[in-house]
Design a protein around this motif. Sequence first.
Motif, PDB file in Angstrom:
ATOM      1  N   LEU A 271       0.837  -1.204   0.000  1.00 37.12           N
ATOM      2  CA  LEU A 271       0.000   0.000   0.000  1.00 37.12           C
ATOM      3  C   LEU A 271       0.867   1.247   0.000  1.00 37.12           C
ATOM      4  O   LEU A 271       0.626   2.196  -0.751  1.00 37.12           O
TER       5      LEU A 271
ATOM      6  N   ARG B 159       0.168  -6.255  -7.177  1.00 37.47           N
ATOM      7  CA  ARG B 159      -1.268  -6.541  -7.288  1.00 37.47           C
ATOM      8  C   ARG B 159      -2.137  -5.290  -7.233  1.00 37.47           C
ATOM      9  O   ARG B 159      -3.267  -5.293  -7.688  1.00 37.47           O
ATOM     10  N   MET B 160      -1.641  -4.261  -6.624  1.00 35.62           N
ATOM     11  CA  MET B 160      -2.504  -3.104  -6.393  1.00 35.62           C
ATOM     12  C   MET B 160      -2.404  -2.059  -7.498  1.00 35.62           C
ATOM     13  O   MET B 160      -1.524  -2.109  -8.324  1.00 35.62           O
ATOM     14  N   ARG B 161      -3.337  -1.095  -7.456  1.00 33.83           N
ATOM     15  CA  ARG B 161      -3.320   0.004  -8.402  1.00 33.83           C
ATOM     16  C   ARG B 161      -2.234   0.990  -7.975  1.00 33.83           C
ATOM     17  O   ARG B 161      -2.022   1.193  -6.794  1.00 33.83           O
TER      18      ARG B 161
ATOM     19  N   LEU C  33      -1.076   4.540  -7.248  1.00 34.28           N
ATOM     20  CA  LEU C  33      -1.741   5.806  -6.929  1.00 34.28           C
ATOM     21  C   LEU C  33      -0.696   6.901  -6.855  1.00 34.28           C
ATOM     22  O   LEU C  33      -0.229   7.264  -5.790  1.00 34.28           O
TER      23      LEU C  33
ATOM     24  N   MET D 250      -6.636  11.085   1.556  1.00 36.92           N
ATOM     25  CA  MET D 250      -5.639  10.973   0.508  1.00 36.92           C
ATOM     26  C   MET D 250      -4.943  12.309   0.262  1.00 36.92           C
ATOM     27  O   MET D 250      -3.880  12.362  -0.325  1.00 36.92           O
TER      28      MET D 250
ATOM     29  N   LYS E  46      -8.583   3.361  -0.225  1.00 39.45           N
ATOM     30  CA  LYS E  46      -8.444   3.973  -1.556  1.00 39.45           C
ATOM     31  C   LYS E  46      -8.268   2.881  -2.621  1.00 39.45           C
ATOM     32  O   LYS E  46      -8.901   2.935  -3.682  1.00 39.45           O
ATOM     33  N   GLN E  47      -7.440   1.899  -2.314  1.00 43.48           N
ATOM     34  CA  GLN E  47      -7.258   0.793  -3.260  1.00 43.48           C
ATOM     35  C   GLN E  47      -8.580   0.070  -3.508  1.00 43.48           C
ATOM     36  O   GLN E  47      -8.943  -0.233  -4.646  1.00 43.48           O
TER      37      GLN E  47
ATOM     38  N   GLU F 254     -10.773   2.141  -5.696  1.00 39.04           N
ATOM     39  CA  GLU F 254     -10.343   2.101  -7.097  1.00 39.04           C
ATOM     40  C   GLU F 254     -10.845   0.818  -7.772  1.00 39.04           C
ATOM     41  O   GLU F 254     -11.348   0.847  -8.891  1.00 39.04           O
ATOM     42  N   ILE F 255     -10.717  -0.274  -7.055  1.00 39.41           N
ATOM     43  CA  ILE F 255     -11.161  -1.558  -7.611  1.00 39.41           C
ATOM     44  C   ILE F 255     -12.673  -1.530  -7.855  1.00 39.41           C
ATOM     45  O   ILE F 255     -13.161  -1.887  -8.926  1.00 39.41           O
TER      46      ILE F 255
ATOM     47  N   ASP G 217     -13.606   0.612 -10.743  1.00 42.05           N
ATOM     48  CA  ASP G 217     -13.330  -0.116 -11.987  1.00 42.05           C
ATOM     49  C   ASP G 217     -14.452  -1.102 -12.297  1.00 42.05           C
ATOM     50  O   ASP G 217     -14.893  -1.219 -13.439  1.00 42.05           O
TER      51      ASP G 217
ATOM     52  N   GLN H 224     -14.646  -2.365 -15.861  1.00 40.40           N
ATOM     53  CA  GLN H 224     -13.216  -2.589 -16.074  1.00 40.40           C
ATOM     54  C   GLN H 224     -12.596  -3.469 -15.006  1.00 40.40           C
ATOM     55  O   GLN H 224     -11.380  -3.484 -14.826  1.00 40.40           O
TER      56      GLN H 224
ATOM     57  N   LYS I 162     -11.312  -6.821 -13.013  1.00 38.81           N
ATOM     58  CA  LYS I 162     -10.644  -8.041 -13.442  1.00 38.81           C
ATOM     59  C   LYS I 162     -11.067  -9.178 -12.515  1.00 38.81           C
ATOM     60  O   LYS I 162     -11.357  -8.940 -11.338  1.00 38.81           O
TER      61      LYS I 162
ATOM     62  N   ASP J 286      -9.689  -9.348  -9.074  1.00 40.07           N
ATOM     63  CA  ASP J 286      -9.971  -8.232  -8.178  1.00 40.07           C
ATOM     64  C   ASP J 286     -10.762  -8.653  -6.943  1.00 40.07           C
ATOM     65  O   ASP J 286     -10.590  -8.082  -5.876  1.00 40.07           O
TER      66      ASP J 286
ATOM     67  N   LEU K  94      -8.524  -9.919  -4.216  1.00 39.56           N
ATOM     68  CA  LEU K  94      -7.738  -8.822  -3.661  1.00 39.56           C
ATOM     69  C   LEU K  94      -8.609  -7.944  -2.759  1.00 39.56           C
ATOM     70  O   LEU K  94      -8.196  -7.546  -1.668  1.00 39.56           O
TER      71      LEU K  94
END
Lengths: 191, 237, 635
Positions: free
Chosen positions: B116, B151-153, B155, B201, C486-487, C490-491, C494, C499, C501, C504, C507
């Motif tokens: 993270l 694995r994560m997005r 940011l 954030m 936040k992660q 975002e998922i 999506d 979008q 996956k 996801d 996760l």
Amino acid sequence: MELMEGELEQIQSAVGEVLEKFDADREQLLPILQAVQGRLGYLPREAMKMVAAAVEIPEVDVYSVGTFYNQFRLSPPGKNQIKVCMGTACHMTGGNIIMDSFERRLEIEEGETTKDREFSLERVACVGCCALAPVVLVNEEVEAKVRPTRVDGILLGLGKELPKKEARPEDKAQDSAVPRDVSTQEAGDAR
Amino acid sequence: MSNNNGNNNGNKDSNNTGSNIGGKGKMVTITIDDKKYEVPEGTRLLWAALENGVYIPHLCGIEEEEKPSAGCRLCFVEIEGFLNPTTSCTQPVKEGMIVRTRSKRIDRMVKNAFELLLSNHRLNCGKCAANGSCELQKIAKERGLKLRVSRMRKLDIEAPVDDSPENFSYDPAKCVLCGRCVWVDHNVAKVGAIGLVRRGMGRKVAAFGETTLAESNCTQCGECVQACPVGALAMKK
Amino acid sequence: MTVMGTNYQEMKNRASEKAGMLQEKPYVMVGTATCGRAAGALKILDTFKEQVQKHQVETEVIEVGCLGHCYAEPMVIVYKPGFPALCYGNVDEGIASRLVSDFLVGDDPCFEFAMAALEPNDFFPTFADYPRGVYEQKIVLEACGLIDPEEIDHYIAREGYSALVKTLATEPGVVVDEIRNSKLRGRGGAGFPTGRKWGICHDAKADVKYVICNADEGDPGAFMDRALLESNPHQLIEGLIIAGYAVGASQGYIYVRAEYPLAIERLRTALQQARDNGLLGDDILGSGFSFDIRIFKGSGAFVCGEETALIASIEGKPGIPSHRPPFPAVSGLRGKPTLIDNVKTLSYVPHIMRNGADWFKGIGTPESPGTAVFALAGKVVGTGLVEVPMGTSLRTLIYDVGNGIKDDKGFKAVQIGGPSGGCLPESALDLTIDFDSLQHAGAMMGSGGLVVLDEDDCMVEIARFFLEFTQNESCGKCTFCRLGTKQMLEILTDITKGQGKPEDLDLLWELAEDIKAGSLCGLGKTAPNPVLSTLRFFRDEYEVHIHEGRCPARKCKDLITYRIVAQKCSKLCDACIASCPVEAVFTRPDMLKEIDLEKCVKCDNCLVTCLPLYDAVEKVSPPVTVAVEGGSASE
């Protein structure tokens, strides 16, 4: 954000008056900032500096508090404040669609003020009128069960000139500038 | 929201978090990963472990601070008798305490907390001034974690580097928000130039009005650069 | 009789006399709490005042709080000697005028507008004759909407402050025991035993102690604290004074959301009245106990509902939570022992002190005694505030008390506990409600928001909404809450855009578990609940979004398109064209209407505007792709 002529003096006298009413104590920081915003509509930098000096803490600590809480604004609000409720019930009944409609009409994003300082648009978490969802606070008055079609009505009621039906989208930009003697300088964004 | 959920660690202890100051005097015996150690009573576990050469990942801990921030969430350990993993920076040692720094659960939490942090960190180790001395690199090495976001997005933070001070620079995109710089600024240098501003954030280390450091009341004493565990505040070459 | 008793008795006599006098002539009560005002109650209030003046009928027009029937606002109660007091709902100016001319001047109670009578009579049914009244049992809401919140005598006439008199004649330790015996649990969220908390604070040794009422109600969909503050502030004040006496505090605070200006105003008035009557301040009622209450206005931060953040906020700092222990009951405000209780929790206290712990335990379930207050909202007919005994089933609550789902739609889920709670499916409807059963099922009592979702609601979108809320409200201090939520957001975003996956979902689950275990405060620890519960009960909806790019409820904007069904559209109507803000709706050569998908901003206007007679606009998912050669759409 640049201050207009005479604004600095106005800020100084307002903050001075507020500070007279409170103990110069860190614990009074929130009430002081609330009172300053009550007078000025937002927290100008100069005001935060004066408050910091009065309660004898670093200026940045006042800034931390001023930027932490939703209620505090760092830029002047619009003459008309529109707050769209984004609570659960309002969200489910289309609060986001209402927000989109205001954003489209005012050509600003949530949290911003129009260039002419006529309108500011904000989201509020929940005003507690869930049974009347979706609600919009227009200058603190509750508008209940707002449908997307009501948005234009609200704005017309506040003197907003809406684009004529025939107008092409690119013509709209000029419509938002309602003539006022106040300068049309850039209004900074709140959070 | 839950504001009444009493004891969140499952231990029956609601004493004050002990401070390290005044912790000298009586010694207690604790067990960390099956080895026994004699440590001063009341010391907080993280520092007791580090003192004895046992590494526990950490970023925000400040030994002198009486009320630990406990924000980085990396120093988790399992303590016998506790239901849930506990942050070692907040836990005073007690006689007979049995501690594990590694377990399946701890390893997963540390791995995810670490990824993270990386997901929000400008990863450019090769060109970073902290390359080789970075705490994130140390954690990766000690725990066998990869220095990349898998694995994560990602940011990313879009903020310019503040090059205004004469001898150092500040890159917000590398900041892990440990708050150590703010602590030394307020408590060691006693300047009060920087703080943790905004929230969520948007939270970041900044000067009043989010100006550059040169425009602020920063004295450029460099204490904050010493305190930064990563390359966010770094000396210019 | 003690000095306190004598002092109180004088007050009580005065109040009772006033109450008696009130019954001798007609009165009108208008519910002017925030929800009533939103529906136009102030206009109704003015109409009554004007009409009463015009017709020269001697009538008192009184502002009261909220009766809880939000769906019927504005509501009024009209009383005339010789008739039962009658309650009228959805009152407009016309009805208000008629009630004055026909009922107060004439003798026609206008039964056609009446909802219910307040007491049993031979003419009209009472609230207790409806299912809602049968299942409701009001304790803290009992006087709400029936008394003037700005008139202390209305409260005193209903035994108000008698619990305080009784308390002041009892040892503090015994008061703590009484609350402990009652097994009252904190109504702010997780249901921690109130008596245990009081005990810890009572036992803490310190020169100064504080009690704080947490009225920072920030759950987006709960408004019972606001209703209590606006409708019966003295009940809370009495509870807070009792708490202060029990733990040995001399100063109390009420931390109120800044978004509740009316509540703050009414509280301020109530506090002053309490001081004027010697119920607050130095030497309360001559007992020797001194205690005062200050209002602290929050500045808009949901996380301040968290005890340690609330304290930081009062101390003039950003509302950032800190590690516990130390718990506030041991070391809180200014490092002193501090008791923090929710508005509802404290509002029960006078009732428990007056009627005894055994009375309280006789209501509800053994482990969660008493009642539960819910804010019913969403797709339920009878929206509003309800109070039912713990142990009532969700089915009863939604279908009997709440009168079922709006517009005959199908029930899909019920969201309980707001951003810290979860969504329960139809199979959970027979669950009986209490703190433990809800937590076990994956939801939470939270602050009592209860939102009913129907077939048109998308569960992924609901989870995303709550997560967006907590993510926005995260203080940003700890890694799991700031970046973890936040992660997850975002998922989820999506996924709602088609979008997502397949990996996801795993996760999401793993992040949710770690955020729960690893976050610093309650906000982070409970933030994943809406996602965990929807993943558990509605995983198929997530999968359809990911694998088929389709939103079954046709809610997710990116996964739908609007279209006008030619067979249903009328050549004679062009309401939709006028409603479109971007000129996406156009008239075809055959005079039927069509939507230019390239221009459409999916604002929903045309669908709302299209007359029910035609019902020609519909949403389709997965979305129709825009054809290259111009305006029209192809499938």
